[in-house]
Design a protein around this motif. Structure first.
Motif, short mmCIF file in Angstrom:
data_model
loop_
_atom_site.label_atom_id
_atom_site.label_comp_id
_atom_site.label_asym_id
_atom_site.label_seq_id
_atom_site.Cartn_x
_atom_site.Cartn_y
_atom_site.Cartn_z
N LEU A 132 -8.46 -1.19 -1.97
CA LEU A 132 -8.42 -1.76 -3.33
C LEU A 132 -7.93 -3.20 -3.30
O LEU A 132 -8.52 -4.08 -3.96
CB LEU A 132 -7.49 -0.90 -4.20
CG LEU A 132 -7.24 -1.44 -5.63
CD1 LEU A 132 -8.53 -1.48 -6.43
CD2 LEU A 132 -6.18 -0.59 -6.34
N TRP A 133 -6.89 -3.49 -2.54
CA TRP A 133 -6.38 -4.86 -2.47
C TRP A 133 -7.38 -5.78 -1.77
O TRP A 133 -7.50 -6.95 -2.13
CB TRP A 133 -5.04 -4.90 -1.74
CG TRP A 133 -3.95 -4.06 -2.34
CD1 TRP A 133 -2.99 -3.36 -1.67
CD2 TRP A 133 -3.68 -3.83 -3.74
NE1 TRP A 133 -2.17 -2.70 -2.53
CE2 TRP A 133 -2.56 -2.97 -3.81
CE3 TRP A 133 -4.29 -4.24 -4.92
CZ2 TRP A 133 -2.03 -2.55 -5.03
CZ3 TRP A 133 -3.76 -3.80 -6.14
CH2 TRP A 133 -2.66 -2.97 -6.18
N ALA A 134 -8.12 -5.25 -0.82
CA ALA A 134 -9.16 -6.05 -0.17
C ALA A 134 -10.28 -6.39 -1.15
O ALA A 134 -10.84 -7.49 -1.13
CB ALA A 134 -9.74 -5.31 1.03
N LEU A 135 -10.59 -5.45 -2.03
CA LEU A 135 -11.65 -5.67 -3.01
C LEU A 135 -11.23 -6.69 -4.06
O LEU A 135 -12.02 -7.55 -4.48
CB LEU A 135 -12.00 -4.34 -3.69
CG LEU A 135 -13.17 -4.36 -4.67
CD1 LEU A 135 -14.47 -4.69 -3.96
CD2 LEU A 135 -13.28 -3.01 -5.38
N THR A 136 -9.97 -6.63 -4.48
CA THR A 136 -9.49 -7.53 -5.54
C THR A 136 -8.90 -8.83 -5.01
O THR A 136 -8.71 -9.77 -5.78
CB THR A 136 -8.42 -6.81 -6.38
OG1 THR A 136 -7.30 -6.47 -5.53
CG2 THR A 136 -8.98 -5.53 -6.99
N LEU A 191 -14.10 -7.16 6.17
CA LEU A 191 -13.15 -7.37 7.27
C LEU A 191 -12.09 -6.27 7.25
O LEU A 191 -11.82 -5.62 8.28
CB LEU A 191 -12.49 -8.74 7.14
CG LEU A 191 -11.41 -9.08 8.18
CD1 LEU A 191 -12.00 -9.15 9.59
CD2 LEU A 191 -10.73 -10.40 7.82
N VAL A 192 -11.48 -6.03 6.09
CA VAL A 192 -10.45 -4.99 5.98
C VAL A 192 -11.06 -3.61 6.15
O VAL A 192 -10.48 -2.73 6.81
CB VAL A 192 -9.72 -5.11 4.62
CG1 VAL A 192 -8.71 -3.97 4.47
CG2 VAL A 192 -9.01 -6.46 4.52
N ALA A 193 -12.25 -3.40 5.56
CA ALA A 193 -12.90 -2.10 5.69
C ALA A 193 -13.25 -1.80 7.14
O ALA A 193 -13.12 -0.65 7.60
CB ALA A 193 -14.16 -2.06 4.82
N THR A 194 -13.69 -2.82 7.88
CA THR A 194 -13.99 -2.63 9.30
C THR A 194 -12.72 -2.30 10.08
O THR A 194 -12.73 -1.45 10.97
CB THR A 194 -14.65 -3.89 9.88
OG1 THR A 194 -15.87 -4.15 9.18
CG2 THR A 194 -14.95 -3.72 11.35
N SER A 195 -11.61 -2.96 9.74
CA SER A 195 -10.33 -2.65 10.38
C SER A 195 -9.95 -1.20 10.13
O SER A 195 -9.54 -0.48 11.05
CB SER A 195 -9.23 -3.57 9.83
OG SER A 195 -9.58 -4.92 9.93
N THR A 236 0.82 -1.22 0.00
CA THR A 236 0.00 0.00 0.00
C THR A 236 0.86 1.27 0.00
O THR A 236 0.51 2.25 -0.66
CB THR A 236 -0.93 0.03 1.23
OG1 THR A 236 -0.15 -0.05 2.43
CG2 THR A 236 -1.91 -1.13 1.19
N THR A 237 1.96 1.24 0.72
CA THR A 237 2.74 2.45 0.91
C THR A 237 3.56 2.82 -0.32
O THR A 237 3.65 4.00 -0.68
CB THR A 237 3.68 2.29 2.12
OG1 THR A 237 2.93 1.82 3.23
CG2 THR A 237 4.32 3.61 2.48
N VAL A 238 4.16 1.82 -0.98
CA VAL A 238 5.02 2.11 -2.14
C VAL A 238 4.22 2.71 -3.30
O VAL A 238 4.61 3.76 -3.84
CB VAL A 238 5.80 0.86 -2.57
CG1 VAL A 238 6.51 1.10 -3.89
CG2 VAL A 238 6.81 0.46 -1.49
N PRO A 239 3.11 2.09 -3.74
CA PRO A 239 2.36 2.74 -4.83
C PRO A 239 1.81 4.11 -4.45
O PRO A 239 1.77 5.02 -5.29
CB PRO A 239 1.23 1.74 -5.13
CG PRO A 239 1.14 0.85 -3.94
CD PRO A 239 2.51 0.80 -3.38
N LEU A 244 -3.57 8.29 0.34
CA LEU A 244 -3.64 7.32 -0.75
C LEU A 244 -3.37 5.89 -0.26
O LEU A 244 -3.94 4.93 -0.77
CB LEU A 244 -2.63 7.68 -1.84
CG LEU A 244 -3.01 8.82 -2.79
CD1 LEU A 244 -1.82 9.17 -3.68
CD2 LEU A 244 -4.21 8.42 -3.63
N SER A 245 -2.50 5.76 0.73
CA SER A 245 -2.14 4.43 1.23
C SER A 245 -3.34 3.64 1.74
O SER A 245 -3.53 2.46 1.37
CB SER A 245 -1.07 4.56 2.31
OG SER A 245 -0.52 3.31 2.63
N PRO A 246 -4.23 4.21 2.57
CA PRO A 246 -5.42 3.46 2.99
C PRO A 246 -6.33 3.08 1.83
O PRO A 246 -6.98 2.03 1.85
CB PRO A 246 -6.12 4.43 3.95
CG PRO A 246 -5.07 5.35 4.42
CD PRO A 246 -4.13 5.50 3.27
#
Length: 484
Positions: free
Chosen positions: A451-455, A357-361, A199-202, A444-446
Motif C-alpha cells: 500500500l505504501w509503495a502504491l501511494t 520495485l517494492v513488489a519485486t522485493s 507497516t508493522t504498527v498498523p 497484514l504487514s506485507p
C-alpha cells in the motif's frame, strides 16, 4: 557483483540456478526427510556445490573465496551485535528486567480479552528477549494450555501467539534477524526499525482489534484458572520486581533515540543490567560475568517459566552466528558463480517504477522463503539481489530491508515447510495452515508495504524524486557491478 570478484561471463539461467536448486534439494532432505530444522550443513554443501560448479567453468577457488569473504564481512557488525544481544539477555534476566516485564504482562490478561492479551504478552516478551522461537516454545505453551482450558479454539490462540511473538522479534533490536537484514542491505539498525514501524504498527493495531472481536465470546471461565496466578507468584518469589529493573531498557531506548551506534548501545544495556542485578537482586560481579558469558539458569520451580528464562549469554548465540556465516558465505558464492547476476537480469524485466520495485522485493523474498525454507538465507539473498537497484533508483535501502523482513521473517511461521512454520506447528500442536489465517499481524504487514509503495508514503529517497519519472517509467539500465 563487484569488479574485483568478477569471474567471467554470466552462465545461462539454467546453469546459473543449478547450485541454488541443488542446495534447495539438500535443505528439503534435511527438513522433511530427516526432520531436522538446522540448515547449517546443507548450506555448507551449497558453498561447495558453488565451488565445484565454478571450478568446472574454470574459476579458481581463490576468486570464489574472495567473493564469499567479502559478503561475510558485511555481516560482521551484525554478528558483534548478536554477541552483545546474548549478554543483554543474560543480564536482563539476572537483573529482573525480563521477569518484571513478564509479571506485569500477565496482569494484562482479562477474562474477556484472552486472545488480545496473548498477543500483547507474547509481543512484550519477544520484544524484550529478541526471540520469537523462545517465546513460542516456552511462554507460548503455557498460553496455549490456558486457552484450551477456557474452551478457546487452539488455532485462534496459536494465531494470536504467532502474531505477537513474531511482531516482537521483528521490532526488537535484540533479534538476530533485525540485525542481519539491515547489515545485508547496507542500512543501519535504527533506520531499519523506524522504517518497519510504517507497516508493522498498523498491522498490529488491526490484529488487536480483530482479536478483541474474535475473543469476545470466550474466556468466561477465566477466573477459575490458577495458571496465571501461579506464573506471577513464581516470578515474585524468585526476583525482586521493581521499577528500577526497567532502567536498562529505558537507557537502551534513549540511546537509540539519540542514534547511538547499535553495538555500544546494546553493550551499555547489558552493563547496566549487570549493575541492576548487583544492586537490586544482590548478585555478585562474577554472577554478572557468568550471565554475560553463559546465560542465566532459572530455578523458579515452574517449568514453563524456567524454560523461558534459562537463556542468554555469548555462547547462546553460537547457533545463530554460525548459521549467519554459512548463509552469508553461500550468498557470496552464488554471486561469484553468477547466479545473482542471472536472477537480476530476470528481475529487471519486472521493475518499471516504485511499486514494481517494492513488489519485486516482496515477491522475491516470499519466493525464497517458500522454496528454500531457511529464514536466514531468505533474508540474505534478496538484499544482495536488489540493494543496488534501490540505490540506482534513488530509494533508501531501509525500504528494501523492511520489505525483506515483512515477507521473510513474518512469512516464516506461515509456511508449513519453512523452518518457522515447522517449529511453531510442532511446538504448539496446531497445523500451520490452521493458525496461519489468524496470525493477522504476519500477513497484514506485507500488505501495508505494498500500500505504501502504491501511494508513495513511507518510501524515503536518497535524492529528490523526478516528476512522474520513477513511478511510471522503467529505470535506466544498471551495470552489473552496481546492481549487487
Amino acid at each position: 557483483m563487484r569488479d574485483d570478484v568478477q569471474i567471467g561471463p554470466t552462465p545461462g539461467l539454467a546453469m546459473a540456478l543449478l547450485p541454488l536448486l541443488a542446495t534447495t534439494a539438500i535443505l528439503i532432505l534435511q527438513f522433511f526427510i530427516f526432520s531436522d530444522f538446522t540448515p547449517h550443513i546443507p548450506l555448507a554443501f551449497g558453498i561447495m556445490i558453488c565451488a565445484i560448479c565454478g571450478r568446472i567453468r574454470g574459476v579458481p577457488w581463490e576468486k570464489m573465496e574472495a567473493s564469499m569473504l567479502e559478503v561475510v564481512k558485511l555481516g560482521m557488525p551484525a554478528i558483534f551485535i548478536l554477541l552483545a544481544v546474548g549478554m543483554v539477555i543474560g543480564t536482563w534476566i539476572l537483573s529482573g528486567t525480563v521477569p518484571t516485564l513478564m509479571y506485569y504482562g500477565f496482569q494484562l490478561v482479562s477474562p474477556s480479552y484472552f486472545l488480545v492479551a496473548t498477543c500483547v504478552i507474547s509481543a512484550l516478551v519477544s520484544l524484550a528477549t529478541g526471540t520469537s522461537w523462545g517465546t513460542v516454545g516456552t511462554l507460548g505453551l503455557a498460553l496455549m494450555g490456558i486457552g484450551e482450558g477456557l474452551g478457546i479454539p487452539m488455532h485462534l490462540t496459536g494465531g494470536a501467539l504467532v502474531s505477537g511473538a513474531f511482531f516482537g522479534d521483528k521490532m526488537s533490536p535484540l533479534s538476530e534477524t533485525t540485525n542481519l537484514t539491515p547489515a545485508v542491505c547496507e542500512t543501519d539498525l535504527w533506520s531499519h526499525i523506524r522504517s518497519m514501524m510504517a507497516t508493522t504498527v498498523p498491522a498490529m493495531l488491526i490484529a488487536l482489534v480483530l482479536y478483541v472481536w474474535l475473543g469476545a465470546d470466550y474466556g468466561g471461565q477465566f477466573e477459575s484458572s490458577t495458571d496465571i496466578a501461579t506464573f506471577r507468584q513464581a516470578l515474585d518469589d524468585t526476583f525482586t520486581l521493581s521499577w528500577v529493573t526497567l532502567i536498562p531498557p529505558v537507557v537502551v531506548i534513549g540511546l537509540a533515540l539519540f542514534k547511538f551506534p547499535p553495538f555500544p548501545t546494546i553493550f551499555t544495556g547489558a552493563a547496566i543490567g549487570g549493575l541492576v542485578a548487583i544492586g537490586v537482586q544482590g548478585e555478585t560481579l562474577h554472577a554478572v560475568f557468568d550471565a554475560m558469558q553463559n546465560g542465566f539458569s532459572s530455578n523458579t520451580g515452574n517449568s514453563a517459566i524456567d524454560a523461558l528464562l534459562s537463556s542468554g549469554g555469548v555462547l547462546s548465540m553460537t547457533w545463530v552466528v554460525t548459521l549467519t556465516f554459512f548463509a552469508l558465505g553461500f550468498a557470496g558464492m552464488l554471486e561469484a558463480y553468477g547466479t545473482v547476476d542471472a536472477i537480476i537480469k530476470q528481475l529487471m524485466r519486472l521493475i518499471k517504477g516504485r511499486f514494481s520495485l517494492v513488489a519485486t522485493s516482496s515477491g522475491t523474498t516470499l519466493a525464497v522463503s517458500t522454496i528454500i525454507g531457511d529464514v536466514y538465507t531468505t533474508l540474505v539473498l534478496p538484499g544482495r539481489l536488489l540493494r543496488g537497484q534501490y540505490q540506482a533508483m534513488g530509494y533508501k535501502t531501509c525500504t528494501l530491508s523492511r520489505s525483506i523482513e515483512d515477507n521473510g521473517t513474518l512469512s516464516s511461521p506461515l509456511i508449513p515447510w519453512n523452518m518457522g512454520g515447522g517449529f511453531v506447528s510442532s511446538t504448539i500442536g496446531v497445523p500451520t495452515l490452521a493458525y496461519a489465517p489468524f496470525a493477522f499481524a504476519c500477513w497484514l504487514s506485507p500488505l501495508f508495504g505494498l500500500l505504501w509503495a502504491l501511494t508513495g508514503r513511507f518510501i524515503p529517497r536518497d535524492e529528490p524524486e523526478q516528476p512522474e519519472t520513477n513511478t511510471t517509467e522503467a529505470p535506466h539500465s544498471v551495470p552489473t557491478s552496481q546492481a549487487t
